[in-house]
Design an enzyme around this catalytic site. Structure first.
Site, mmCIF file in Angstrom:
data_model
loop_
_atom_site.group_PDB
_atom_site.id
_atom_site.type_symbol
_atom_site.label_atom_id
_atom_site.label_comp_id
_atom_site.label_asym_id
_atom_site.label_seq_id
_atom_site.Cartn_x
_atom_site.Cartn_y
_atom_site.Cartn_z
ATOM 1 N N TYR A 38 42.498 8.494 31.224
ATOM 2 C CA TYR A 38 43.196 7.797 30.145
ATOM 3 C C TYR A 38 42.192 7.388 29.086
ATOM 4 O O TYR A 38 41.000 7.246 29.341
ATOM 5 C CB TYR A 38 43.933 6.548 30.673
ATOM 6 C CG TYR A 38 42.970 5.418 30.971
ATOM 7 C CD1 TYR A 38 42.284 5.372 32.164
ATOM 8 C CD2 TYR A 38 42.703 4.440 30.014
ATOM 9 C CE1 TYR A 38 41.355 4.368 32.418
ATOM 10 C CE2 TYR A 38 41.777 3.441 30.259
ATOM 11 C CZ TYR A 38 41.105 3.411 31.460
ATOM 12 O OH TYR A 38 40.182 2.431 31.691
ATOM 13 N N ASN A 40 40.019 6.952 40.087
ATOM 14 C CA ASN A 40 38.871 7.387 39.279
ATOM 15 C C ASN A 40 37.831 6.278 39.101
ATOM 16 O O ASN A 40 36.750 6.535 38.571
ATOM 17 C CB ASN A 40 39.339 7.883 37.909
ATOM 18 C CG ASN A 40 39.533 9.397 37.892
ATOM 19 O OD1 ASN A 40 39.160 10.085 38.835
ATOM 20 N ND2 ASN A 40 40.106 9.906 36.812
ATOM 21 N N TYR A 41 38.155 5.057 39.501
ATOM 22 C CA TYR A 41 37.136 4.008 39.583
ATOM 23 C C TYR A 41 36.854 3.794 41.064
ATOM 24 O O TYR A 41 37.057 2.722 41.623
ATOM 25 C CB TYR A 41 37.622 2.714 38.927
ATOM 26 C CG TYR A 41 37.791 2.789 37.416
ATOM 27 C CD1 TYR A 41 37.119 3.751 36.657
ATOM 28 C CD2 TYR A 41 38.610 1.895 36.731
ATOM 29 C CE1 TYR A 41 37.275 3.815 35.278
ATOM 30 C CE2 TYR A 41 38.760 1.949 35.352
ATOM 31 C CZ TYR A 41 38.098 2.917 34.630
ATOM 32 O OH TYR A 41 38.248 2.970 33.275
ATOM 33 N N ARG A 42 36.402 4.831 41.688
ATOM 34 C CA ARG A 42 36.289 4.854 43.139
ATOM 35 C C ARG A 42 35.487 3.675 43.674
ATOM 36 O O ARG A 42 34.448 3.314 43.127
ATOM 37 C CB ARG A 42 35.651 6.151 43.616
ATOM 38 C CG ARG A 42 35.823 6.336 45.123
ATOM 39 C CD ARG A 42 34.956 7.417 45.653
ATOM 40 N NE ARG A 42 35.220 8.704 45.031
ATOM 41 C CZ ARG A 42 36.276 9.470 45.280
ATOM 42 N NH1 ARG A 42 37.212 9.060 46.112
ATOM 43 N NH2 ARG A 42 36.407 10.641 44.685
ATOM 44 N N TYR A 74 42.467 2.133 40.897
ATOM 45 C CA TYR A 74 42.416 3.420 40.195
ATOM 46 C C TYR A 74 41.446 4.334 40.933
ATOM 47 O O TYR A 74 40.271 4.015 41.060
ATOM 48 C CB TYR A 74 41.964 3.172 38.752
ATOM 49 C CG TYR A 74 41.871 4.389 37.856
ATOM 50 C CD1 TYR A 74 42.685 5.508 38.035
ATOM 51 C CD2 TYR A 74 40.978 4.403 36.790
ATOM 52 C CE1 TYR A 74 42.597 6.601 37.185
ATOM 53 C CE2 TYR A 74 40.885 5.491 35.918
ATOM 54 C CZ TYR A 74 41.697 6.588 36.132
ATOM 55 O OH TYR A 74 41.610 7.657 35.282
#
Ligand SMILES: Cc1cc2nc3c(=O)[nH]c(=O)nc-3n(C[C@H](O)[C@H](O)[C@H](O)COP(=O)(O)OP(=O)(O)OC[C@H]3O[C@@H](n4cnc5c(N)ncnc54)[C@H](O)[C@@H]3O)c2cc1C
Ligand SMILES: *[C@@H]1O[C@H](CO)[C@@H](O)[C@H](O)[C@H]1NC(C)=O
Ligand SMILES: *[C@@H]1O[C@H](CO)[C@@H](O)[C@H](O)[C@H]1NC(C)=O
Ligand SMILES: *[C@@H]1O[C@H](CO)[C@@H](O)[C@H](O)[C@H]1NC(C)=O
Ligand SMILES: *[C@@H]1O[C@H](CO)[C@@H](O)[C@H](O)[C@H]1NC(C)=O
Ligand SMILES: *[C@@H]1O[C@H](CO)[C@@H](O)[C@H](O)[C@H]1NC(C)=O
Ligand SMILES: *[C@@H]1O[C@H](CO)[C@@H](O)[C@H](O)[C@H]1NC(C)=O
Length: 537
Positions: free
Chosen positions: A175, A465-467, A463
């Protein structure tokens, strides 16, 4: 007792056979030795370090791959998969290397192999039908550049940092500054090429809708190796309006400002995307307390004459002035938000190197406005004198995100989310075991537990993608249960987790593609042990 016996068996077995199997494995790859780098090769370390997004994982003590493979064509990847399966190697696929926990280039379960896709990064834009094929080693900067070469009114919704890779980014979400109008990157992927565990090349048609659904958001390194994505580009106006205004707690009541912002979000039109960055300032207030600095950062898909009255109506507290705003093309806004001179050369988008300090990150989704006192509790924590650098990034949700169903992709955080929070703290970087790093990591964990009262619940969303490995990890030796994985899995994927497990069970039942947080198949425990025994004997 039963549970532990097979693990021991596997451990003993792999120790006994490892030396031989390393040689056999290299032998298996030998017919394309020109793309194989072992630690003996003088380029090995340059290539390994070329895409380490988080220097926290750039220390001597972090395990290194047995080989790095830099495929130049698809058959190299197919062979790498077959050889790895045959010789019990684990693979890690790397695109841009921005994984917060370094999972694309490190594994604590040895031995492992890195397949780095940077040679496969062709971007082919077809402006006439507003689509693009993008190879999985490309960065989003390269995608933006490719689009701008063809058109200034086509765009793609994706992140702000040009060196992020499309391999990981589109596998988890993606995003940026058009979130409220266009949603996530993965909402605009219309086809893909994937190599599965059997080395077959599949497209949308041959993989079927379940697998195509899963690879758009179900996390990387889980269902196969994506080799290319087909994107449906979006239309943007010739001119967009951007602003970034700073507000410091010395001059302004930032508590009130951030508090009011929460109520304004639902009134913003979807053409308007909005982030707030929050950090500790260098200066202190009259009471000697360190000040809080905020940056309100926005893009409006339209002209300034429309933006100003809208802001006056929805968020007058910010006091936005015409001179705060700049009209520019969409591609210039990409440069602007990354902090490049926006009227400069687009070539900076092709730079694949990122230079971040070592950091630990976390995320949350907030559904109800937080009270002022909650924000003040955050400022107090950010003001702790030992926290060298921390940042909160708030991203307004709403707009089209409210209209896409929770199950349309694996990414579940849609209707009802008010905003997303990213927490980040800078660590030391020289050695991740140092006490001060421990301190910073503990600091962010404490902030995260403080926020439990205000964040989404049951499950508390995060999220992918924010592992964040604090949320739970798989046991890579084959003992991950559904229950264990669902703890972190439901935070990232909500009710979509079960469907992801079903797809995984079907397409990769032996869990060949795996990492500390990849969706496991049902019965992973049994099948993995059997799989191992077969390979080794
Ligand atoms: C500086 C910075 C800025 C960021 N900004 C944003 C932002 O604005 N918006 C946003 O949404 N996110 C942002 N992110 C997060 C980013 O989306 C994720 O870290 C993303 O997963 C990175 O993708 P990558 O290809 O660079 O990472 P990698 O580390 O290469 O890969 C991430 C994961 O995907 C797997 N993977 C990679 N390629 C493939 C492939 N071809 N097939 C299968 N699996 C694959 C890897 O094995 C790994 O598990 C940012 C991250 C950083 C570090
Ligand atoms: C891929 O590379 C190998 C050599 O490394 C070569 O034999 C093969 O023909 C190539 N395949 C394609 C499709 O280019
Ligand atoms: C390193 O690997 C590359 C690619 O396989 C090869 O061209 C080069 O000769 C190797 N160098 C050394 C010193 O082995
Ligand atoms: C900020 O404004 C709120 C009311 O919105 C008030 O309660 C608080 O005391 C103010 N803080 C400062 C430092 O002025
Ligand atoms: C704060 O201080 C540090 C160190 O002196 C400096 O590098 C940084 O630029 C300053 N930040 C701001 C926003 O002034
Ligand atoms: C960009 O804008 C700045 C400030 O207006 C100006 O000084 C500079 O010359 C411009 N650069 C280019 C490449 O146009
Ligand atoms: C690419 O970016 C890095 C990190 O910001 C920087 O150090 C380097 O000079 C840049 N390279 C080029 C060619 O601009």
């Amino acid at each position: 007792m039963m549970r532990f016996l097979p693990i021991l068996f596997v451990l003993l077995f792999s120790v006994k056979t490892s030396a031989n199997s390393h040689e056999d494995f290299l032998q298996c790859l030998s017919h394309f030795s020109e793309v194989i780098y072992t630690p003996k090769n003088s380029s090995y370390s340059t290539i390994l370090h070329s895409a380490i997004g988080n220097p926290r994982f750039n220390t001597r003590t972090v395990p290194k791959p047995l080989v790095i493979i830099t495929p130049r064509n698809v058959s190299h990847i197919q062979t790498a998969i077959t050889c790895s399966e045959k010789h019990g190697m684990q693979i890690r696929v790397r695109s841009g290397g921005h994984d917060y926990e370094g999972l694309s280039y490190l594994s604590w379960m040895l031995p492992f192999v890195v397949i780095d896709l940077f040679n496969l990064r062709t971007v082919t834009v077809d402006a006439s039908d507003s689509t693009a094929w993008v190879e999985a080693g490309a960065t989003i900067g390269e995608v933006y550049y490719g689009i701008a070469e063809k058109s200034r009114t086509l765009a793609f919704p994706a992140g702000l940092c040009p060196s992020v890779g499309v391999g990981g980014h589109f596998s988890g979400g993606g995003y940026g500054m058009t979130l409220r109008k266009h949603g996530l990157s993965l909402d605009h992927i219309v086809d893909a090429h994937l190599i599965d565990v059997n080395g077959r090349i599949l497209d949308r048609n041959s993989m079927g809708e379940d697998l195509f659904w899963a690879i758009r958001g179900g996390g990387g390194n889980t269902f196969g190796v994506v080799i290319a994505w087909k994107l449906s580009l979006v239309q943007v106006p010739p001119s967009v309006t951007v602003f970034e205004v700073a507000r410091n707690s010395l001059e302004q009541n930032v508590t009130r400002l951030v508090h009011r912002w929460q109520y304004a979000i639902s009134k913003f039109p979807r053409e308007f995307s909005f982030k707030v960055y929050i950090a500790r300032a260098n200066s202190s207030d009259q009471q000697g307390k360190t000040a809080i600095e905020t940056k309100f950062s926005s893009m409006f898909l339209g002209e300034v004459d429309k933006l100003l009255p809208m802001m006056q109506k929805t968020f007058p507290e910010l006091g936005l002035m015409r001179e705060d705003c700049i009209e520019m093309t969409w591609i210039e806004s990409v440069l602007y938000f990354y902090g490049f001179p926006w009227n400069g050369s687009l070539d900076v988008l092709l730079n694949r190197t990122s230079r971040l300090p070592s950091f630990k990150g976390k995320s949350d989704y907030v559904k109800q406005p937080m009270p002022e006192i909650a924000w003040e509790g955050i400022w107090r924590r950010m003001n702790l004198v030992d926290v060298r650098r921390s940042q909160l990034q708030l991203t307004a949700y709403g707009g089209i995100m409210n209209e896409i169903s929770e199950s349309s992709t694996p990414f579940p955080h849609r209707a009802g989310t008010l905003f997303q929070i990213q927490y980040a703290v800078v660590c030391n970087g020289d050695d991740d075991l140092k006490a001060s790093d421990q301190w910073h990591t503990n600091w962010i964990r404490k902030l995260y537990s403080y926020m439990a009262a205000y964040a989404s619940k049951n499950p508390r969303g995060a999220y992918v993608n924010y592992r964040d490995l604090d949320l739970g990890v798989n046991n890579l030796h084959g003992t991950t249960s559904y229950r264990q994985a669902s703890i972190w899995g439901k935070k990232y994927f909500g009710n979509n987790f079960d469907r992801l497990v079903r797809v995984k069970t079907e397409v990769d039942p032996t869990n060949f593609f795996r990492n500390e947080q990849s969706v496991p198949p049902y019965h992973q425990y049994l099948s993995n042990i059997e799989g191992r025994a077969t390979y080794d004997s």
